[in-house]
Design a protein around this motif. Sequence first.
Motif, mmCIF file in Angstrom:
data_model
loop_
_atom_site.group_PDB
_atom_site.id
_atom_site.type_symbol
_atom_site.label_atom_id
_atom_site.label_comp_id
_atom_site.label_asym_id
_atom_site.label_seq_id
_atom_site.Cartn_x
_atom_site.Cartn_y
_atom_site.Cartn_z
ATOM 1 N N UNK A 1 0.813 -1.111 -0.146
ATOM 2 C CA UNK A 1 -0.065 0.178 -0.124
ATOM 3 C C UNK A 1 0.854 1.296 0.059
ATOM 4 N N UNK A 2 0.776 1.962 -1.149
ATOM 5 C CA UNK A 2 1.609 3.177 -0.998
ATOM 6 C C UNK A 2 1.090 4.643 -1.699
ATOM 7 N N UNK A 3 1.918 5.569 -2.075
ATOM 8 C CA UNK A 3 1.415 6.585 -2.692
ATOM 9 C C UNK A 3 2.799 7.217 -3.197
ATOM 10 N N UNK A 4 2.557 7.829 -4.497
ATOM 11 C CA UNK A 4 3.481 8.587 -5.306
ATOM 12 C C UNK A 4 4.350 9.549 -4.555
ATOM 13 N N UNK A 5 3.671 10.398 -3.605
ATOM 14 C CA UNK A 5 4.482 11.522 -2.879
ATOM 15 C C UNK A 5 5.050 10.899 -1.605
ATOM 16 N N UNK A 6 5.038 9.775 -1.228
ATOM 17 C CA UNK A 6 5.585 9.212 0.261
ATOM 18 C C UNK A 6 7.028 8.799 -0.182
ATOM 19 N N UNK A 7 7.873 9.250 0.621
ATOM 20 C CA UNK A 7 9.355 9.023 0.465
ATOM 21 C C UNK A 7 9.874 7.610 0.674
ATOM 22 N N UNK A 8 9.280 6.925 2.235
ATOM 23 C CA UNK A 8 9.500 5.685 2.373
ATOM 24 C C UNK A 8 9.025 4.738 1.215
ATOM 25 N N UNK A 9 7.774 5.075 0.807
ATOM 26 C CA UNK A 9 7.361 4.160 -0.382
ATOM 27 C C UNK A 9 8.218 4.175 -1.637
ATOM 28 N N UNK A 10 8.993 5.188 -1.888
ATOM 29 C CA UNK A 10 9.989 5.295 -3.196
ATOM 30 C C UNK A 10 11.153 4.524 -2.932
ATOM 31 N N UNK A 11 11.665 4.571 -1.282
ATOM 32 C CA UNK A 11 12.660 3.690 -0.878
ATOM 33 C C UNK A 11 12.547 2.313 -1.034
ATOM 34 N N UNK A 12 11.274 1.912 -0.655
ATOM 35 C CA UNK A 12 10.856 0.403 -0.781
ATOM 36 C C UNK A 12 10.617 -0.278 -2.046
ATOM 37 N N UNK A 13 10.329 0.580 -3.066
ATOM 38 C CA UNK A 13 9.861 0.225 -4.591
ATOM 39 C C UNK A 13 11.143 -0.690 -5.158
ATOM 40 N N UNK A 14 12.422 -0.373 -4.943
ATOM 41 C CA UNK A 14 13.485 -0.938 -5.676
ATOM 42 C C UNK A 14 13.673 -2.191 -4.795
ATOM 43 N N UNK A 15 13.565 -2.286 -3.344
ATOM 44 C CA UNK A 15 13.654 -3.240 -2.693
ATOM 45 C C UNK A 15 12.739 -4.406 -3.084
ATOM 46 N N UNK A 16 11.333 -4.001 -3.184
ATOM 47 C CA UNK A 16 10.337 -5.047 -3.695
ATOM 48 C C UNK A 16 10.734 -5.625 -5.082
ATOM 49 N N UNK A 17 11.290 -4.836 -6.056
ATOM 50 C CA UNK A 17 11.528 -5.119 -7.425
ATOM 51 C C UNK A 17 12.443 -6.266 -7.344
ATOM 52 N N UNK A 18 13.534 -5.787 -6.472
ATOM 53 C CA UNK A 18 14.567 -7.242 -6.182
ATOM 54 C C UNK A 18 13.923 -8.402 -5.599
ATOM 55 N N UNK A 19 13.420 -8.368 -4.610
ATOM 56 C CA UNK A 19 12.779 -9.542 -4.047
ATOM 57 C C UNK A 19 11.773 -10.165 -5.113
ATOM 58 N N UNK B 1 -0.903 4.131 7.717
ATOM 59 C CA UNK B 1 0.628 4.681 7.519
ATOM 60 C C UNK B 1 1.034 3.882 6.441
ATOM 61 N N UNK B 2 1.609 4.678 5.378
ATOM 62 C CA UNK B 2 2.330 3.947 4.225
ATOM 63 C C UNK B 2 3.919 4.068 4.491
ATOM 64 N N UNK B 3 4.573 3.250 3.929
ATOM 65 C CA UNK B 3 4.063 2.180 3.216
ATOM 66 C C UNK B 3 3.564 0.817 4.263
ATOM 67 N N UNK B 4 2.655 0.333 3.949
ATOM 68 C CA UNK B 4 2.033 -0.701 4.689
ATOM 69 C C UNK B 4 2.367 -1.976 3.770
#
Length: 104
Positions: free
Chosen positions: A24-42, A71-74
């Motif tokens: 669960x994310x949003x484009x304006x969320x800093x931590x969401x942007x950080x976790x995106x590449x981690x999820x891609x690797x996983x 709270x996001x990311x969740x």
Amino acid sequence: MAITNVTDANFATETGSGLVLADFWAPWCGPCKMIGPVLEEISEEMGDKVKIVKLNVDDNQATSSQYGVMSIPTLLLFKDGEIVDQIVGFQPKEALEERINQHV
């Protein structure tokens, strides 16, 4: 396996079978942007074990509300449609893999 973007309309279908990690994310969320590449690797490394889907909370408020996402990311981990784990906030790759592997 590629990460799938989901909506309120297809969320239940996409998380209904197997092991699915829903971000669960949003484009304006800093931590969401950080976790995106981690999820891609996983997704690339564990693609046969877990499906990863992303739900934009700004565009899909019904599903976010249904699961009480405040709270996001969740990250919600579903196994055959049932929530088996919940992770709130940014987590390093190793921690996420450990949580996923508990349910493989």
